[in-house]
Design a protein around this motif. Structure first.
Motif, short mmCIF file in Angstrom:
data_model
loop_
_atom_site.label_atom_id
_atom_site.label_comp_id
_atom_site.label_asym_id
_atom_site.label_seq_id
_atom_site.Cartn_x
_atom_site.Cartn_y
_atom_site.Cartn_z
N GLU A 1 -9.23 0.73 -7.21
CA GLU A 1 -10.56 0.95 -7.76
C GLU A 1 -11.52 1.44 -6.68
OE1 GLU A 1 -11.74 -2.67 -9.61
OE2 GLU A 1 -10.34 -2.47 -11.28
N LYS A 2 -11.29 1.00 -5.43
CA LYS A 2 -12.14 1.41 -4.31
C LYS A 2 -11.62 2.69 -3.66
CE LYS A 2 -12.87 -3.49 -3.22
NZ LYS A 2 -12.64 -4.56 -2.22
N CYS A 3 -10.31 2.86 -3.64
CA CYS A 3 -9.68 4.00 -2.95
C CYS A 3 -8.63 4.62 -3.87
CB CYS A 3 -9.04 3.55 -1.65
SG CYS A 3 -10.11 2.61 -0.55
N PRO A 4 -9.04 5.30 -4.91
CA PRO A 4 -8.09 5.78 -5.94
C PRO A 4 -7.10 6.83 -5.46
CG PRO A 4 -10.27 6.70 -6.30
CD PRO A 4 -10.43 5.67 -5.23
N LEU A 5 -7.37 7.50 -4.34
CA LEU A 5 -6.51 8.58 -3.90
C LEU A 5 -5.55 8.17 -2.77
CD1 LEU A 5 -9.05 11.55 -3.96
CD2 LEU A 5 -7.47 10.80 -5.75
N TYR A 6 -5.53 6.90 -2.45
CA TYR A 6 -4.65 6.44 -1.38
C TYR A 6 -3.20 6.43 -1.83
CZ TYR A 6 -8.20 4.98 2.02
OH TYR A 6 -9.20 4.96 2.96
N ASP A 7 -2.29 6.65 -0.87
CA ASP A 7 -0.86 6.54 -1.11
C ASP A 7 -0.42 5.10 -0.89
OD1 ASP A 7 -0.98 9.28 -1.40
OD2 ASP A 7 -0.12 9.71 0.57
N VAL A 8 0.85 4.83 -1.17
CA VAL A 8 1.42 3.50 -0.96
C VAL A 8 2.74 3.63 -0.20
CG1 VAL A 8 2.28 1.38 -2.03
CG2 VAL A 8 0.42 2.66 -3.12
N ALA A 9 2.92 2.77 0.79
CA ALA A 9 4.20 2.65 1.48
C ALA A 9 4.64 1.19 1.36
CB ALA A 9 4.09 3.05 2.94
N VAL A 10 5.90 0.97 1.02
CA VAL A 10 6.44 -0.38 0.88
C VAL A 10 7.54 -0.55 1.92
CG1 VAL A 10 7.38 -2.09 -0.71
CG2 VAL A 10 5.95 -0.24 -1.58
N SER A 11 7.52 -1.68 2.63
CA SER A 11 8.43 -1.86 3.75
C SER A 11 8.99 -3.27 3.76
CB SER A 11 7.70 -1.57 5.07
OG SER A 11 8.55 -1.73 6.18
N GLY A 12 10.20 -3.41 4.33
CA GLY A 12 10.77 -4.74 4.47
C GLY A 12 12.08 -4.68 5.23
N HIS A 13 12.41 -5.79 5.88
CA HIS A 13 13.64 -5.90 6.66
C HIS A 13 14.54 -6.97 6.04
CE1 HIS A 13 15.89 -8.10 9.92
NE2 HIS A 13 16.31 -6.87 10.15
N SER A 14 15.84 -6.69 5.96
CA SER A 14 16.82 -7.66 5.51
C SER A 14 16.51 -8.10 4.07
CB SER A 14 16.82 -8.85 6.48
OG SER A 14 17.96 -9.66 6.33
N LEU A 15 16.40 -9.39 3.83
CA LEU A 15 16.02 -9.87 2.50
C LEU A 15 14.70 -9.24 2.07
CD1 LEU A 15 16.06 -11.87 0.08
CD2 LEU A 15 15.04 -13.57 1.60
N GLY A 16 13.78 -9.06 3.03
CA GLY A 16 12.51 -8.41 2.72
C GLY A 16 12.69 -6.99 2.24
N GLY A 17 13.74 -6.32 2.71
CA GLY A 17 14.03 -4.97 2.24
C GLY A 17 14.45 -4.96 0.78
N ALA A 18 15.24 -5.96 0.39
CA ALA A 18 15.66 -6.06 -1.01
C ALA A 18 14.45 -6.33 -1.91
CB ALA A 18 16.70 -7.18 -1.16
N ILE A 19 13.58 -7.24 -1.48
CA ILE A 19 12.37 -7.53 -2.26
C ILE A 19 11.48 -6.30 -2.31
CG2 ILE A 19 10.35 -9.01 -2.47
CD1 ILE A 19 11.89 -11.13 -0.88
N ALA A 20 11.37 -5.59 -1.18
CA ALA A 20 10.55 -4.39 -1.12
C ALA A 20 11.04 -3.33 -2.10
CB ALA A 20 10.54 -3.83 0.30
N CYS A 21 12.35 -3.23 -2.23
CA CYS A 21 12.93 -2.24 -3.15
C CYS A 21 12.52 -2.54 -4.59
CB CYS A 21 14.46 -2.27 -3.00
SG CYS A 21 15.32 -1.24 -4.19
N ILE A 22 12.63 -3.81 -4.99
CA ILE A 22 12.22 -4.19 -6.35
C ILE A 22 10.72 -4.00 -6.51
CG2 ILE A 22 12.17 -6.06 -8.02
CD1 ILE A 22 14.61 -7.26 -6.57
N ALA B 1 1.21 8.33 -4.98
CA ALA B 1 2.39 8.71 -4.19
C ALA B 1 2.91 7.46 -3.49
CB ALA B 1 2.03 9.78 -3.18
N LEU B 2 4.21 7.27 -3.53
CA LEU B 2 4.81 6.06 -2.98
C LEU B 2 6.06 6.40 -2.19
CD1 LEU B 2 5.27 2.60 -4.57
CD2 LEU B 2 7.30 3.80 -3.74
N ARG B 3 6.22 5.70 -1.05
CA ARG B 3 7.45 5.80 -0.26
C ARG B 3 7.96 4.40 0.04
NH1 ARG B 3 6.22 9.15 4.95
NH2 ARG B 3 4.38 7.80 4.95
N LEU B 4 9.28 4.29 0.14
CA LEU B 4 9.94 3.02 0.39
C LEU B 4 10.72 3.09 1.69
CD1 LEU B 4 11.06 0.20 -0.45
CD2 LEU B 4 12.81 1.42 -1.77
#
Length: 287
Positions: A150-171, A184-187
Motif C-alpha cells: 500500500e505504501k510502495c506498490p511498485l516494489y519487487d519481492v525477493a524470497v530467500s532461505g537456507h536449508s529448511l528455510g529454503g523449503a519454507i521460502a519456496c512454499i 515481480a518476484l524472485r526466489l
C-alpha cells in the motif's frame, strides 16, 4: 521485472576479513560460469538467508527491517526487509540446526498443498513438516506485505532461505506470487531439500517461472538430496551448482549432471558455506 542491480559491495573484495573458505573448483570464473552480475546476486541473497539465523537482525544488509516473525511451536523464524535503493522487499526464512530430524521424521509424509495464499486448484503435495512450518507464519507474512505494498506498490519481492528455510521460502514464494500477481518476484534458496512431489515442482516452475528461481547447491552438500526421489519427491528448477566447474546453471529440476548425480552424505561442511558466506555465523550481514 527486476531492474539490473547497481554496482555494490554484495561481494566483498578478496583479501578482506570477509574472505571465507573455498572448496576445490568452486572459485567463480565469469568467463566459464554464470555472469558475474548473477553471481553477485547469489552472494547477496545468501547473506540474507544467513541473516535470518540471527536472534536479532536490525538492519538486514544495511536496509530497513520491516518486521521479524517467529512461531514458538514450529520454531519458524525470519524477517521482512525493505531495500529502498533497489526498490524491493526481501522475505528471508531461517533454517534449522536440527535439519536432519526435521527432514526424516514422521513429517516426511506428503500432504496436500493447502495454506495461506496458496493456489487452490492443484493436486500438488509437499513435505508435511515444511508445510506446517509455512502455515505457522504465512498469514503474517502476507499481511505485512499487503501493508507494505500500500505504501510502495511498485516494489519487487525477493524470497530467500537456507536449508529448511529454503523449503519454507519456496512454499512462501508460491503463496506471495499467487496473492500479489502483479509484483515481480524472485526466489533464492541455498541447500534446499526436496520439498514436494512432481506436481509441486511443476507448479513452482509455472507460477514463479524458471528464470526467476535460483536454487543454489554447494559442491557435495548432502541436504538437497537427503530426501530420495523414490519417496515421490522431486526438485524444481533452476539449480545453480558450484562443484567441479565454476557455478553453472543446470537443466530442469533433477539434472543428471547436477547435484542429483552425487549420493547424499547428509549434513556436511559445504552445507554451511554458500557463495563465500558462512551461513548463520556472520552477524555483520545484519548491520
Amino acid at each position: 521485472m527486476h531492474n539490473n542491480p547497481p554496482n555494490d559491495t554484495s561481494r566483498p573484495p578478496r583479501g578482506t576479513f570477509w574472505e571465507w573458505p573455498h572448496f576445490p573448483g568452486t572459485a567463480h570464473d565469469p568467463d566459464s560460469g554464470i555472469p558475474e552480475e548473477l553471481y553477485n546476486e547469489l552472494v547477496r541473497y545468501a547473506k540474507y538467508a544467513s541473516g535470518a539465523y540471527q536472534v536479532m537482525c536490525p538492519r538486514p544488509m544495511g536496509n530497513t527491517l520491516v518486521t521479524q516473525f517467529t512461531d514458538i511451536i514450529t520454531a519458524t523464524q525470519g524477517f521482512i526487509a525493505r531495500d529502498d535503493t533497489r526498490k524491493e522487499f526481501v522475505v528471508s526464512f531461517r533454517g534449522s540446526r536440527e535439519i536432519a530430524s526435521a527432514i526424516i521424521d514422521t513429517s516426511l509424509v506428503l500432504s496436500p498443498l493447502r495454506g495461506p495464499g496458496l493456489p487452490r486448484d492443484t493436486d500438488a503435495h509437499v513435505h508435511t513438516g515444511f508445510l506446517y512450518a509455512f502455515r505457522s507464519v504465512g498469514g503474517r507474512v502476507l499481511d505485512v506485505l499487503r501493508e507494505q505494498f500500500e505504501k510502495c506498490p511498485l516494489y519487487d519481492v525477493a524470497v530467500s532461505g537456507h536449508s529448511l528455510g529454503g523449503a519454507i521460502a519456496c512454499i512462501a514464494a508460491l503463496s506471495i506470487r499467487t496473492t500479489f500477481p502483479d509484483a515481480a518476484l524472485r526466489l533464492f534458496t541455498f541447500g534446499q531439500p526436496r520439498t514436494g512431489d512432481h506436481s509441486f515442482a511443476e507448479l513452482v516452475e509455472t507460477v514463479i517461472g524458471i528464470d526467476n528461481i535460483f536454487r543454489g547447491v554447494h559442491s557435495f552438500d548432502g541436504v538437497p538430496t537427503m530426501i530420495p526421489t523414490r519417496l515421490g519427491y522431486r526438485h524444481h528448477a533452476t539449480e545453480y551448482w558450484q562443484f567441479a566447474e565454476p557455478c553453472s546453471r543446470c537443466v530442469g529440476g533433477e539434472d543428471p549432471e547436477g547435484s542429483a548425480s552425487i549420493p547424499s552424505t547428509g549434513i556436511n561442511l559445504p552445507h554451511m558455506v554458500y557463495f563465500e558466506q558462512p551461513i548463520a555465523s556472520d552477524p555483520t550481514v545484519c548491520i
